[in-house]
Motif scaffolding. Structure first.
Motif, short mmCIF file in Angstrom:
data_model
loop_
_atom_site.label_atom_id
_atom_site.label_comp_id
_atom_site.label_asym_id
_atom_site.label_seq_id
_atom_site.Cartn_x
_atom_site.Cartn_y
_atom_site.Cartn_z
N ARG A 97 0.84 -1.20 0.00
CA ARG A 97 0.00 0.00 0.00
C ARG A 97 0.88 1.25 0.00
O ARG A 97 1.64 1.50 0.93
CB ARG A 97 -0.92 0.00 1.21
CG ARG A 97 -1.95 -1.14 1.20
CD ARG A 97 -2.87 -1.05 2.42
NE ARG A 97 -3.90 -2.07 2.35
CZ ARG A 97 -3.75 -3.31 2.80
NH1 ARG A 97 -2.58 -3.68 3.34
NH2 ARG A 97 -4.73 -4.19 2.72
N ASN A 98 0.75 2.03 -1.05
CA ASN A 98 1.54 3.25 -1.13
C ASN A 98 1.14 4.28 -0.09
O ASN A 98 1.90 5.20 0.21
CB ASN A 98 1.42 3.86 -2.53
CG ASN A 98 2.21 3.08 -3.56
OD1 ASN A 98 3.03 2.24 -3.19
ND2 ASN A 98 1.97 3.33 -4.83
N SER A 99 -0.05 4.14 0.46
CA SER A 99 -0.48 5.06 1.50
C SER A 99 0.25 4.81 2.82
O SER A 99 0.27 5.66 3.70
CB SER A 99 -2.00 4.93 1.72
OG SER A 99 -2.32 3.60 2.10
N GLN A 100 0.85 3.63 2.96
CA GLN A 100 1.62 3.32 4.15
C GLN A 100 3.04 3.83 3.95
O GLN A 100 3.91 3.15 3.42
CB GLN A 100 1.64 1.81 4.40
CG GLN A 100 2.43 1.41 5.64
CD GLN A 100 2.59 -0.10 5.76
OE1 GLN A 100 2.01 -0.85 4.99
NE2 GLN A 100 3.38 -0.52 6.74
N THR A 101 3.28 5.06 4.36
CA THR A 101 4.54 5.72 4.03
C THR A 101 5.68 5.31 4.94
O THR A 101 6.84 5.53 4.60
CB THR A 101 4.37 7.24 4.12
OG1 THR A 101 3.93 7.60 5.43
CG2 THR A 101 3.37 7.72 3.07
N LEU A 102 5.41 4.73 6.10
CA LEU A 102 6.44 4.28 7.02
C LEU A 102 6.33 2.78 7.22
O LEU A 102 5.22 2.24 7.40
CB LEU A 102 6.34 4.98 8.37
CG LEU A 102 6.48 6.51 8.36
CD1 LEU A 102 6.30 7.08 9.75
CD2 LEU A 102 7.82 6.93 7.78
N ARG A 103 7.48 2.09 7.23
CA ARG A 103 7.50 0.64 7.45
C ARG A 103 8.52 0.32 8.54
O ARG A 103 9.59 0.92 8.61
CB ARG A 103 7.85 -0.09 6.14
CG ARG A 103 6.73 -0.04 5.13
CD ARG A 103 7.13 -0.72 3.82
NE ARG A 103 5.99 -0.86 2.92
CZ ARG A 103 5.49 0.10 2.17
NH1 ARG A 103 6.06 1.28 2.20
NH2 ARG A 103 4.45 -0.11 1.39
N PHE A 104 8.17 -0.67 9.37
CA PHE A 104 8.99 -1.04 10.53
C PHE A 104 9.34 -2.51 10.45
O PHE A 104 8.69 -3.30 9.74
CB PHE A 104 8.23 -0.73 11.82
CG PHE A 104 7.92 0.74 11.99
CD1 PHE A 104 8.76 1.55 12.74
CD2 PHE A 104 6.80 1.30 11.40
CE1 PHE A 104 8.48 2.90 12.89
CE2 PHE A 104 6.51 2.64 11.54
CZ PHE A 104 7.36 3.46 12.29
#
Length: 446
Positions: free
Chosen positions: A40-47
């Motif tokens: 999802r491009n709307s999820q701009t941060l990933r952990f």
């Protein structure tokens, strides 16, 4: 310049995500079961799986090595501050993130020791030192090979038995195209051959407002161990050779259905609204290195008489220096690779850029009182000096591969500043034969 087979296929805005390389090493990949992954491009941060993060993937691609997906991360520890070295104070600034499925990520340890980091990365304030890490697997040496940007020096190469740690310095490669700064790059294995794509900065081509400089992109093969480059560089540009082709960065390459695809952006690939570019061609070697500042075409003369005309097809784009044509006689092909060799000059003439058009017109040289013999080996050399980074455009076609003993219609090139012995062993000529290529030319003898 015969790189017209490359073309800009699309422009589009890039969302958050990464490009998966299809060019992983044969035999080392264990692909996971087929599954559907939603990004999802709307999820701009990933952990990562432990909640650490966010993952910093601002200038990297996704690679698949040794059965896992890997992002080689350069962490900007106090936020995205491009040129502040104090934001990456430890070797942990360069580390891989690994995932079996593109969803669950694990932060791994540093790629190399703190001592190596201090030597390579912490001794300079250059914003591109130790940047843009790229790793490929060398099947011959069974080593993973890491390329890093190294500021004005170009690139540093390190090797390891693991794709995620233990890298040690192996070499400092040289590339064929001279530049004050070598910028964005990628390293890949294409059709079983190692290859580097890189950009060369030309600050003489910039404007007072924009662009501040030009960036041109080149492809060059690597040696068998991937520790250095070999052979000539091939300019990657469309037939237009316009502002897009003069502002290239963030290159990548893959091969599909017999065609080479090169992806890139224009300058500042992470800026909003920047164009993305796709080139494709059946060959990376179309036209050879059109940045050569000396191009020499030879032929076997078939008739005794007076040499009236020699013609070649040339065009001008952004050149600001004259070109000198010399018609000469020589003995054999080894002459071109022999230091200090002097040919027998028959005629010379210098033309200004204003003598040319942007069309590949036939440029005709008319020697005066020149007699030639049947069977003589003749040639025309086209030489331009100066700081221009753009070679005169020329028209080439395909002929039989070059044979040093048999070829009589050879095309010989040497690039800007390529006038001294070179190569990793210091025994290579700066002149090379463009194998299988010939200028469009003619001569008239009566």
């Amino acid at each position: 310049m015969l790189n017209a087979a490359f073309w800009a296929a699309a422009t589009f805005a890039l969302g958050v995500g990464a490009l998966v390389s299809p060019l992983a090493p044969t035999g080392s990949i264990k692909r996971s079961d087929s599954q559907t992954i939603t990004v999802r491009n709307s999820q701009t941060l990933r952990f990562d799986v432990d909640g650490n993060g966010p993952l910093d993937v601002g200038n990297h691609k996704l690679t698949q090595l040794n059965g896992q997906f890997i992002i080689y991360e350069t962490t900007y520890g106090c936020g995205y501050e491009w040129c502040l070295l104090h934001c990456i104070p430890t070797a942990h600034a360069l580390h891989p993130d690994t995932s079996p499925d593109l969803v669950h990520w694990v932060k791994q340890g540093p790629l190399f020791s703190t001592e190596i980091y201090s030597t390579l990365c912490a001794a300079t304030a250059s914003s591109v030192s130790c940047g843009r890490p790229h790793v490929v697997f060398n099947a011959k040496s069974q080593k993973y090979v890491l390329y890093l940007n190294q500021g004005p020096d170009g690139y540093t190469v390190l090797t390891s038995d693991s794709p995620t740690s233990g890298f040690v310095v192996a070499s400092t490669p040289t590339v064929a195209v001279d530049a004050l700064v070598h910028g964005d790059f990628t390293v890949e294995v294409v059709n079983g051959k190692g290859m580097i794509l890189y950009t060369a900065f030309d600050f003489s081509g910039g404007g007072s407002i924009w662009p501040p400089f030009h960036q041109r992109m080149y492809a060059q093969y690597l040696t068998d161990d991937y520790l250095n480059t070999t052979g000539q560089a091939f300019r990657i540009a469309s037939a237009a050779d316009d502002e897009v082709d003069l502002s290239q960065e963030s290159p990548d390459i893959f091969l599909k259905d017999g065609l080479f695809y090169v992806t890139a952006t224009v300058t500042c690939g992470t800026c909003n609204g920047t164009l993305a570019i796709v080139y494709r061609s059946a060959s990376l070697e179309v036209g050879g290195n059109n940045e050569a500042n000396q191009v020499t075409q030879t032929w076997l003369n078939s008739k005794t008489g007076t040499l009236r005309e020699v013609g070649v097809n040339l065009a001008v784009t952004l050149q600001d220096v004259p070109i000198t044509a010399t018609i000469f006689e020589y003995q054999n092909n080894t002459n071109f690779f022999t230091s200090g060799y002097k040919w027998t000059q028959l005629y010379t003439e210098t033309l200004k850029p204003s003598n040319f058009t942007r069309s590949l017109d036939a440029i005709i040289f008319k020697p005066v009182n020149v007699t030639v013999q049947a069977g003589a080996r003749l040639g025309i050399s086209l030489l331009s000096y100066g700081n221009t980074r753009v070679g005169y455009c020329r028209l080439e076609h395909t002929v039989a591969p070059f044979d040093v003993e048999k070829t009589t219609n050879g095309l010989f090139l040497n690039g800007i500043g390529q006038v001294s012995i070179r190569g990793k062993n210091g025994d290579a000529s700066p002149v090379f034969a463009s194998s299988g290529k010939e200028l469009k030319w003619f001569s008239v003898v009566d």
